[in-house]
Design a protein around this motif. Structure first.
Motif, PDB file in Angstrom:
ATOM      1  N   ASN A  39      38.203  31.776 -28.896  1.00  0.00           N
ATOM      2  CA  ASN A  39      38.544  30.361 -28.737  1.00  0.00           C
ATOM      3  C   ASN A  39      37.792  29.519 -29.776  1.00  0.00           C
ATOM      4  O   ASN A  39      36.567  29.443 -29.757  1.00  0.00           O
ATOM      5  N   ALA A  40      38.536  28.898 -30.675  1.00  0.00           N
ATOM      6  CA  ALA A  40      37.926  28.067 -31.729  1.00  0.00           C
ATOM      7  C   ALA A  40      37.237  26.842 -31.144  1.00  0.00           C
ATOM      8  O   ALA A  40      36.284  26.328 -31.725  1.00  0.00           O
ATOM      9  N   ASN A  41      37.685  26.386 -29.985  1.00  0.00           N
ATOM     10  CA  ASN A  41      37.108  25.195 -29.351  1.00  0.00           C
ATOM     11  C   ASN A  41      36.330  25.564 -28.091  1.00  0.00           C
ATOM     12  O   ASN A  41      36.441  24.889 -27.067  1.00  0.00           O
ATOM     13  N   LEU A  42      35.560  26.603 -28.177  1.00  0.00           N
ATOM     14  CA  LEU A  42      34.742  27.047 -27.047  1.00  0.00           C
ATOM     15  C   LEU A  42      33.944  25.861 -26.511  1.00  0.00           C
ATOM     16  O   LEU A  42      33.363  25.103 -27.288  1.00  0.00           O
ATOM     17  N   SER A  43      33.928  25.694 -25.209  1.00  0.00           N
ATOM     18  CA  SER A  43      33.271  24.517 -24.627  1.00  0.00           C
ATOM     19  C   SER A  43      31.761  24.562 -24.859  1.00  0.00           C
ATOM     20  O   SER A  43      31.137  25.624 -24.879  1.00  0.00           O
ATOM     21  N   TYR A  44      31.204  23.375 -25.035  1.00  0.00           N
ATOM     22  CA  TYR A  44      29.757  23.283 -25.225  1.00  0.00           C
ATOM     23  C   TYR A  44      29.010  23.761 -23.982  1.00  0.00           C
ATOM     24  O   TYR A  44      27.926  24.323 -24.083  1.00  0.00           O
TER      25      TYR A  44
END
Length: 130
Positions: A39-44
């Motif tokens: 996932n390129a936008n892995l959650s912080y």
């Protein structure tokens, strides 16, 4: 655009931390962990959890990640974990003392019984002062 999942995966692999253990610590399967890395936008939030598990500060890799939240999350999770462990240990300790009192009662060892009862009262009083 940066790919958060790939960066996190590289850091984890370089750390030498077992992916199997990491997945277990995060309470997810290894397959799910691999999917997260894709996932390129892995959650912080997940990045913070992984950082806590492998003892790594990802705010160095992701300066846009709120540092204050990152530090607070580690402190709060750490304190909660310590409090839970302390509470469990205290409960076990009190049960052990109660068992010793029972043994002392059955053996009619009066002085031991008095000392244990005094000790239990002190612990209970200390526990209420925390």
């Amino acid at each position: 655009m940066i790919h958060r999942g790939q960066i996190v995966e590289k850091v984890v692999r370089r750390s030498g931390f077992s992916l199997t253990k990491l997945a277990a610590k995060l309470e997810i399967s290894r397959n799910t962990l691999y999917n997260k890395f894709n996932n390129a936008n892995l959650s912080y939030r997940l990045i913070q959890e992984i950082g806590q598990a492998i003892h790594y500060d990802f705010s160095l890799d992701f300066p846009e990640m709120p540092k204050e939240e990152y530090a607070t999350g580690i402190k709060n999770n750490g304190l909660i974990s310590i409090e839970i462990k302390y509470s469990n240990l205290l409960e076990k300790h009190i049960k052990l003392l109660e068992l010793l009192v029972k043994v002392a009662n059955e053996a009619e060892v009066h002085s031991l019984k008095q000392e244990l009862n005094k000790f239990i009262r002190e612990i209970m009083q200390d526990n209420h002062n925390i």
